[in-house]
Design an enzyme around this catalytic site. Structure first.
Site, mmCIF file in Angstrom:
data_model
loop_
_atom_site.group_PDB
_atom_site.id
_atom_site.type_symbol
_atom_site.label_atom_id
_atom_site.label_comp_id
_atom_site.label_asym_id
_atom_site.label_seq_id
_atom_site.Cartn_x
_atom_site.Cartn_y
_atom_site.Cartn_z
ATOM 1 N N CYS B 113 0.883 -1.168 0.000
ATOM 2 C CA CYS B 113 0.000 0.000 0.000
ATOM 3 C C CYS B 113 0.919 1.216 0.000
ATOM 4 O O CYS B 113 1.480 1.558 1.041
ATOM 5 C CB CYS B 113 -0.915 0.007 1.227
ATOM 6 S SG CYS B 113 -1.946 1.502 1.345
ATOM 7 N N CYS B 116 -0.483 4.356 2.273
ATOM 8 C CA CYS B 116 -0.538 4.296 3.735
ATOM 9 C C CYS B 116 -0.030 2.938 4.207
ATOM 10 O O CYS B 116 1.190 2.748 4.261
ATOM 11 C CB CYS B 116 -1.923 4.659 4.274
ATOM 12 S SG CYS B 116 -3.337 3.807 3.560
ATOM 13 N N SER B 117 -0.904 2.003 4.538
ATOM 14 C CA SER B 117 -0.430 0.713 5.053
ATOM 15 C C SER B 117 -1.500 -0.360 4.985
ATOM 16 O O SER B 117 -1.456 -1.308 5.752
ATOM 17 C CB SER B 117 0.041 0.861 6.494
ATOM 18 O OG SER B 117 -1.022 1.359 7.283
ATOM 19 N N CYS B 118 -2.453 -0.224 4.067
ATOM 20 C CA CYS B 118 -3.552 -1.182 4.001
ATOM 21 C C CYS B 118 -3.019 -2.605 3.846
ATOM 22 O O CYS B 118 -2.113 -2.850 3.043
ATOM 23 C CB CYS B 118 -4.468 -0.866 2.826
ATOM 24 S SG CYS B 118 -5.134 0.812 2.890
#
Lengths: 106, 211, 99
Positions: B113, B116-118
């Site tokens: 991602c 962000c950090s999905c």
């Protein structure tokens, strides 16, 4: 001061100046080095991180803000804060910002 | 300072840990005074989350896909339904749409991602810090082979690397290739060979790897 | 609900992002890709990020779009690379280039 890492861009020529932060939009950037890894990493390194995790989940469940607002709050933090804060520090800063903007906590 | 981040977030000039603990405590106290949250319920939520991470279903899913070709086909057609079939609960605190992507002898998949950090937390457990790092997020879309080499994985040049940038509600899991020399193994033993990194795409499974 | 594209369609991502929250990464702006899957309708995060309620926000088709690495990074490479992203309808335009 010249930002090494900031990527600031103006929305439209002639528009009144909103500076649109894009520091988070890092796909393809070349200034970040080797990927550090920690063997056997725990989900949280500090108890406060776990509390921030749970707090965010609860506030989302309560509908104080939604997930997209939360992501946007992270994206809106100053570039140097974004680049130097840890993952859960970013979460905490975003939560603080949202609660202040919504008048929940001054 | 004790307990500090050993993992890197690149240019780390972070606030002291004790200071963060007190800032978080102060905010929780304010919210509790307003009747918005209760500290006890936050602690319970952390416990429940940590327990749930222990039954993450990724390895079981892969092992079933390895032994059952019809299930495998159903998995790639509709991953959520396939998970229901084998009783893996994806409900973290919201239902998630999952897509399984297939490693073959011609294609190697890797998940990121960039924004962000999905990450499929409800399937794989909490994401590792490296997945959330600026270095991984920025580089894996640009130079995936170099990134994989850092993880100790060297791909043949002719293999296509397919990078999935999780920009929306879908979450991805890589179905790694079944390693050679595992023909006699049952599902539980096969599941034990499936590492977390192989489900993200930064590793492959080996006959003697530990899950 | 907006769904202008179908599996197999050639598309081009918008050239730049407007102000505010969005989920089109800059490295994929202005790039040709192909619709690989259509995922149904989802609320537009660009609006949700401004606090617009689910009941009133725009909902659009969400697609998986696949891009050739050489198109994304504008360089020849002998090492095959494709990149996918999940993008909302308004991030995309039809690509009319003759194949």
């Amino acid at each position: 001061m010249v930002f090494l890492y900031g990527r600031w861009r103006f929305a439209r020529a002639g528009a009144s100046l909103p500076i649109v932060p894009t520091t988070h939009d890092v796909g393809g950037a070349s200034e970040f080095g080797p990927i550090a890894r920690e063997a056997g990493e725990p989900p949280f390194h500090q108890e406060w991180e776990a509390r921030v995790f749970a707090l965010n989940r609860r506030l989302l469940q309560l509908g104080l803000y939604n997930l997209d607002e939360f992501r946007f709050a992270i994206e809106r933090m100053p570039a140097d804060a974004y680049l130097t804060s840890s993952y859960y520090e970013k979460w905490f800063l975003a939560i603080e910002r949202l609660l202040a903007e919504k008048g929940v906590v001054p | 300072m004790s307990g500090h981040h050993d993992h890197d977030h690149d240019h780390e000039g972070h606030v002291e840990s004790a200071s963060m603990a007190s800032r978080v405590g102060a905010l929780v106290a304010k919210l509790e005074a307003k009747g918005i949250v209760r500290e006890a319920e936050l602690d319970a939520a952390v416990e429940a989350f940590l327990l749930s991470t222990q039954r993450a279903g990724g390895p079981a899913l892969v092992a079933r896909a390895w032994v059952d070709p019809a299930f495998r086909a159903r998995l790639f057609a509709d991953a959520n339904r396939a998970l229901d079939e084998i009783g893996v609960d994806m409900t973290h605190w919201a239902q998630v749409k999952l897509r399984a992507v297939e490693n073959t002898d011609r294609v190697h998949n890797v998940i990121v991602c960039t924004l962000c950090s999905c990450y499929p937390v409800s399937l794989l457990g909490p994401s590792p810090s490296w997945y959330k790092s600026l270095a991984y997020r920025s580089r894996v879309v640009r130079e995936p082979r170099a990134v994989l080499a850092e993880f100790g994985l060297k791909l043949d040049p002719g293999i296509e690397v397919r990078v999935w940038d999780s920009t929306a509600e879908l979450r991805y899991v890589v179905i790694p290739r079944r390693p050679e020399g595992t023909e006699g193994l049952g599902e539980a033993d096969l599941a034990a060979l499936v590492t977390r990194d192989s489900l993200i795409g930064t590793a492959v499974c080996r006959a003697n790897s530990a899950g | 609900m907006t769904q202008r594209f179908h599996t197999g369609d050639a598309v081009r991502t918008r050239a730049a992002n407007p102000e505010g929250h969005t989920r089109l990464p800059r490295y994929l702006c202005g790039r040709k890709g192909t619709i690989e899957a259509v995922h149904g309708v989802y609320p537009l995060p660009d609006e949700r990020a401004r606090g617009i309620a689910l009941t009133s926000c725009t909902k659009e088709a969400l697609y998986t779009v696949v891009f050739d690495g050489r198109e994304v990074w504008r360089e020849r490479s002998s090492e095959p690379l494709s990149i996918s992203a999940d993008l909302w309808d308004c991030y995309l335009e039809p690509e009319r280039a003759a194949k």
